[in-house]
Design a protein around this motif. Sequence first.
Motif, PDB file in Angstrom:
ATOM      1  N   LEU A 167       0.763  -1.345  -0.189  1.00  0.00           N
ATOM      2  CA  LEU A 167      -0.011   0.110  -0.062  1.00  0.00           C
ATOM      3  C   LEU A 167       0.772   1.197   0.398  1.00  0.00           C
ATOM      4  O   LEU A 167       0.307   2.258  -0.423  1.00  0.00           O
ATOM      5  CB  LEU A 167      -1.105   0.371   1.068  1.00  0.00           C
ATOM      6  N   ARG A 195      -4.336  -0.336  -5.733  1.00  0.00           N
ATOM      7  CA  ARG A 195      -3.249  -1.118  -4.637  1.00  0.00           C
ATOM      8  C   ARG A 195      -3.278  -1.634  -3.425  1.00  0.00           C
ATOM      9  O   ARG A 195      -2.528  -2.512  -3.292  1.00  0.00           O
ATOM     10  CB  ARG A 195      -2.668   0.966  -4.106  1.00  0.00           C
ATOM     11  N   SER A 232      -3.663  -5.316  -5.042  1.00  0.00           N
ATOM     12  CA  SER A 232      -2.633  -5.682  -5.427  1.00  0.00           C
ATOM     13  C   SER A 232      -1.394  -5.934  -4.109  1.00  0.00           C
ATOM     14  O   SER A 232      -1.002  -7.292  -3.880  1.00  0.00           O
ATOM     15  CB  SER A 232      -1.873  -4.098  -6.153  1.00  0.00           C
ATOM     16  N   ALA A 233      -1.707  -4.504  -3.428  1.00  0.00           N
ATOM     17  CA  ALA A 233      -1.345  -5.068  -2.404  1.00  0.00           C
ATOM     18  C   ALA A 233      -2.520  -6.921  -1.632  1.00  0.00           C
ATOM     19  O   ALA A 233      -0.793  -7.236  -0.467  1.00  0.00           O
ATOM     20  CB  ALA A 233      -1.297  -4.164  -1.093  1.00  0.00           C
TER      21      ALA A 233
END
Length: 176
Positions: free
Chosen positions: A51, A149, A152-153
């Motif tokens: 993040l 984000r 993805s994190a």
Amino acid sequence: MARWNVLGLQGALLTHLVEPVYLYSLTVGSLQHVGHLSRAVAHRLGGLGGLGRLPAPYRCHRPLLACLCRGRPYHPGKSPGTSVNWTAGDAQPEVLNATTGTRMASGSPSRLCKRALFTRWAKLVHRSTPLPYCQAKRAAEVYQAVKQRWVSALREAGLGTWVRKPPEQDHFLLCV
């Protein structure tokens, strides 16, 4: 709820009008283990190094957590088939079929359905030309970047893939 602690409760459309709205506190009834709730809602965020530093006004928020304990054992059963919502100024609450999201009395869509809320949003932003719902959501660019984000994190931390709703649900046109 962990996602709300990053993106806020307001969703993409309302970010055009307000900053992220975060829960101040969360109280859960009949909780068996406070640590599990704490880990699921807030502490996993600390392990999401992907993040990084979020663009203002977004942040990794941690609400105050509390639980209510019952004196007698709780035996879960089937949830009721109705849902009720109301707002200040309504003559009466809206009673819904919780399975379909439609009004119990008439079978018509709820005032909380996407189309009804999108119509209200369009009036608030004085939108008078036809606009696809998905395009209005995508236009909240900072929100969408933070959301990407977040997804993805989660994946990079080995916490799985965020399940998305079918994209065709957001492909409708609003003519105001």
